[in-house]
Design a protein around this motif. Structure first.
Motif, mmCIF file in Angstrom:
data_model
loop_
_atom_site.group_PDB
_atom_site.id
_atom_site.type_symbol
_atom_site.label_atom_id
_atom_site.label_comp_id
_atom_site.label_asym_id
_atom_site.label_seq_id
_atom_site.Cartn_x
_atom_site.Cartn_y
_atom_site.Cartn_z
ATOM 1 N N MET A 1 0.817 -1.212 0.000
ATOM 2 C CA MET A 1 0.000 0.000 0.000
ATOM 3 C C MET A 1 0.853 1.266 0.000
ATOM 4 O O MET A 1 0.340 2.358 -0.149
ATOM 5 N N ALA A 2 2.171 1.128 0.153
ATOM 6 C CA ALA A 2 3.024 2.310 0.230
ATOM 7 C C ALA A 2 3.013 3.101 -1.072
ATOM 8 O O ALA A 2 3.225 4.309 -1.068
ATOM 9 N N ASP A 3 2.762 2.408 -2.203
ATOM 10 C CA ASP A 3 2.754 3.105 -3.479
ATOM 11 C C ASP A 3 1.386 3.667 -3.827
ATOM 12 O O ASP A 3 1.200 4.287 -4.881
ATOM 13 N N VAL A 4 0.391 3.495 -2.947
ATOM 14 C CA VAL A 4 -0.958 4.031 -3.159
ATOM 15 C C VAL A 4 -1.083 5.356 -2.434
ATOM 16 O O VAL A 4 -0.929 5.424 -1.217
ATOM 17 N N ILE A 5 -1.360 6.418 -3.176
ATOM 18 C CA ILE A 5 -1.479 7.744 -2.566
ATOM 19 C C ILE A 5 -2.912 8.060 -2.161
ATOM 20 O O ILE A 5 -3.154 8.765 -1.178
ATOM 21 N N LEU A 6 -3.888 7.502 -2.900
ATOM 22 C CA LEU A 6 -5.301 7.748 -2.617
ATOM 23 C C LEU A 6 -6.067 6.448 -2.692
ATOM 24 O O LEU A 6 -5.896 5.667 -3.632
ATOM 25 N N SER A 7 -6.909 6.209 -1.687
ATOM 26 C CA SER A 7 -7.689 4.971 -1.661
ATOM 27 C C SER A 7 -9.113 5.262 -1.210
ATOM 28 O O SER A 7 -9.323 5.851 -0.147
ATOM 29 N N LEU A 8 -10.071 4.883 -2.031
ATOM 30 C CA LEU A 8 -11.486 4.976 -1.666
ATOM 31 C C LEU A 8 -12.020 3.578 -1.430
ATOM 32 O O LEU A 8 -11.786 2.675 -2.247
ATOM 33 N N SER A 9 -12.729 3.383 -0.320
ATOM 34 C CA SER A 9 -13.271 2.075 0.010
ATOM 35 C C SER A 9 -14.722 2.199 0.450
ATOM 36 O O SER A 9 -15.016 2.806 1.479
ATOM 37 N N GLN A 10 -15.636 1.680 -0.371
ATOM 38 C CA GLN A 10 -17.066 1.639 -0.047
ATOM 39 C C GLN A 10 -17.605 3.016 0.351
ATOM 40 O O GLN A 10 -18.303 3.177 1.351
ATOM 41 N N VAL A 11 -17.293 4.010 -0.454
ATOM 42 C CA VAL A 11 -17.701 5.390 -0.173
ATOM 43 C C VAL A 11 -19.106 5.645 -0.712
ATOM 44 O O VAL A 11 -19.433 5.267 -1.840
ATOM 45 N N ASN A 12 -19.932 6.304 0.092
ATOM 46 C CA ASN A 12 -21.305 6.639 -0.289
ATOM 47 C C ASN A 12 -21.577 8.124 -0.081
ATOM 48 O O ASN A 12 -21.011 8.749 0.815
ATOM 49 N N LYS A 13 -22.447 8.657 -0.920
ATOM 50 C CA LYS A 13 -22.915 10.028 -0.742
ATOM 51 C C LYS A 13 -24.349 10.111 -1.236
ATOM 52 O O LYS A 13 -24.661 9.775 -2.379
ATOM 53 N N THR A 14 -25.244 10.560 -0.340
ATOM 54 C CA THR A 14 -26.645 10.755 -0.706
ATOM 55 C C THR A 14 -27.034 12.211 -0.463
ATOM 56 O O THR A 14 -26.491 12.878 0.416
ATOM 57 N N TYR A 15 -27.961 12.676 -1.274
ATOM 58 C CA TYR A 15 -28.530 14.009 -1.095
ATOM 59 C C TYR A 15 -30.021 13.855 -0.831
ATOM 60 O O TYR A 15 -30.660 12.909 -1.296
ATOM 61 N N VAL A 16 -30.561 14.790 -0.079
ATOM 62 C CA VAL A 16 -31.979 14.754 0.252
ATOM 63 C C VAL A 16 -32.716 15.751 -0.632
ATOM 64 O O VAL A 16 -32.370 16.934 -0.686
ATOM 65 N N THR A 17 -33.703 15.266 -1.368
ATOM 66 C CA THR A 17 -34.556 16.133 -2.176
ATOM 67 C C THR A 17 -35.984 16.038 -1.644
ATOM 68 O O THR A 17 -36.348 15.088 -0.938
ATOM 69 N N ARG A 18 -36.783 17.023 -1.989
ATOM 70 C CA ARG A 18 -38.176 17.039 -1.515
ATOM 71 C C ARG A 18 -39.112 16.993 -2.718
ATOM 72 O O ARG A 18 -39.004 17.804 -3.631
ATOM 73 N N LYS A 19 -40.004 16.003 -2.715
ATOM 74 C CA LYS A 19 -40.954 15.832 -3.807
ATOM 75 C C LYS A 19 -42.310 15.451 -3.236
ATOM 76 O O LYS A 19 -42.415 14.547 -2.409
ATOM 77 N N ASN A 20 -43.336 16.173 -3.674
ATOM 78 C CA ASN A 20 -44.705 15.932 -3.198
ATOM 79 C C ASN A 20 -44.798 15.985 -1.683
ATOM 80 O O ASN A 20 -45.506 15.200 -1.041
ATOM 81 N N GLY A 21 -44.044 16.923 -1.093
ATOM 82 C CA GLY A 21 -44.105 17.119 0.346
ATOM 83 C C GLY A 21 -43.334 16.096 1.158
ATOM 84 O O GLY A 21 -43.401 16.094 2.382
ATOM 85 N N ARG A 22 -42.593 15.229 0.488
ATOM 86 C CA ARG A 22 -41.836 14.204 1.192
ATOM 87 C C ARG A 22 -40.351 14.298 0.863
ATOM 88 O O ARG A 22 -39.971 14.619 -0.264
ATOM 89 N N ASN A 23 -39.519 14.005 1.865
ATOM 90 C CA ASN A 23 -38.072 13.952 1.648
ATOM 91 C C ASN A 23 -37.694 12.634 0.980
ATOM 92 O O ASN A 23 -38.252 11.580 1.297
ATOM 93 N N ARG A 24 -36.765 12.726 0.063
ATOM 94 C CA ARG A 24 -36.346 11.538 -0.684
ATOM 95 C C ARG A 24 -34.829 11.528 -0.796
ATOM 96 O O ARG A 24 -34.214 12.537 -1.147
#
Length: 329
Positions: free
Chosen positions: A1-24
């Motif tokens: 791993m010494a030669d790895v400068i950046l590592s992503l593992s099982q990364v998630n990102k969600t955003y909350v939107t509102r539709k018909n009065g409900r968060n989604r």
């Protein structure tokens, strides 16, 4: 791993939107994992909305990934720990934006744009700073240096402006540059020059690059590895040449068929561009509703990224089970 400068593992990102009065909750990035080695270039490839820019924001610290969603490691240190030293982190991790016109202040000359990081991060002033500016402008081939140093952005072409943006990123002596569609707004002839410059800098300056693009051909020319994203999910990854020459996932194949590809063994004259229209839901495989080889199992099972050969990984049920007949072929 010494030669790895950046590592992503099982990364998630969600955003909350509102539709018909409900968060989604809307998935922008889902279980994304990949490594970037020192002085290597990894290309993130996918259409608009695939999550490429969101990943860039997560890596640069502009956005935070979901809690308990995995990890982002830079220099083997979690980004959560780097947040206590963001000034140092931003010195090492720089960004090159898609639009060079918007990335630069129109009122400041080139030497100010490039010199500001030298003052902020290296504490250089006076003659020492001017000499460093000259060296950096030479490095990005903006010569004669004295002619370009005092010019304002409106006096430069798009390609010259992007070189200034790259020079500004180089000024802090970064270890990683995240380049978000750096050539998409440039003329075709200028694109080749900027791509060549990025390849040159990773060798001469020792910089690693995360190259974000929608163009698989430029990714194949520049990158060591390609990561193909669809709706925030990695559907294929591996050696750049192998992924382009021997694309496995139906989405990667459709991307290649949609553009002139000199490395493709053959082109499907009956290719239907409507397959690239986004429809359906997220049940099972995220690409199921657009896949020309969709099977019944695809509606129930979300495939995970699995090794295929020595140089590729693919997330597709076509390669995880035998004797399955396509539903729509």
């Amino acid at each position: 791993m010494a030669d790895v400068i950046l590592s992503l593992s099982q990364v998630n990102k969600t955003y909350v939107t509102r539709k018909n009065g409900r968060n989604r909750n809307v998935w922008a990035v889902r279980n994304v994992s990949f490594d970037l080695k020192r002085q290597h270039i990894v290309a993130l490839v996918g259409e608009s909305g695939s999550g490429k820019s969101t990943i860039a924001k997560l890596i640069t610290g502009v956005e935070r990934s979901d809690a308990k969603s995995g990890s982002i490691l830079f220099e083997q240190k979690p980004l959560a720990e780097w947040r206590r030293h963001m000034r140092e982190y931003r010195r090492h991790v720089q960004m090159v934006f898609q639009d060079p016109y918007a990335a630069l202040n129109p009122l400041n000359p080139v030497n100010y744009a490039v010199g500001r990081p030298l003052t902020n991060y290296k504490k250089l002033r006076g003659q020492a700073r001017e000499q460093e500016i000259e060296q950096i402008l030479q490095q990005v081939h903006l010569t004669p240096v004295r002619e370009f140093a005092n010019k304002l952005p409106f006096e430069l072409s798009g390609g010259q402006l992007q070189r200034v943006v790259i020079a500004r990123a180089l000024a802090s002596s970064p270890k990683l540059i995240v380049a978000d569609e750096p050539v998409s707004m440039l003329d075709v002839s200028i694109r080749a020059e900027v791509i060549g410059l990025i390849d040159e800098l990773r060798t001469q300056a020792g910089v690693s690059f995360l190259y974000i693009t929608h163009d698989l051909i430029s990714a194949r020319l520049l990158a060591d590895e390609i990561v193909v994203l669809y709706r925030g999910t990695v559907v294929e990854s591996g050696d750049a040449k192998t992924v382009v020459r021997e694309a496995l996932h139906p989405y990667t194949q459709l991307l290649l068929q949609a553009i002139p590809n000199p490395w493709a063994p053959e082109q499907d004259e009956n290719f239907d561009m409507s397959l690239l229209e986004r429809t359906g839901d997220d049940t099972g495989c995220v690409f199921r509703s657009r896949c020309p080889h969709a099977m019944e199992a695809c509606a129930k099972t979300a495939p995970t990224l699995q090794p295929h050969g020595e140089k590729q990984q693919v997330a597709c049920l076509l390669y995880s089970a035998e004797s399955r007949e396509p539903v729509n072929s």
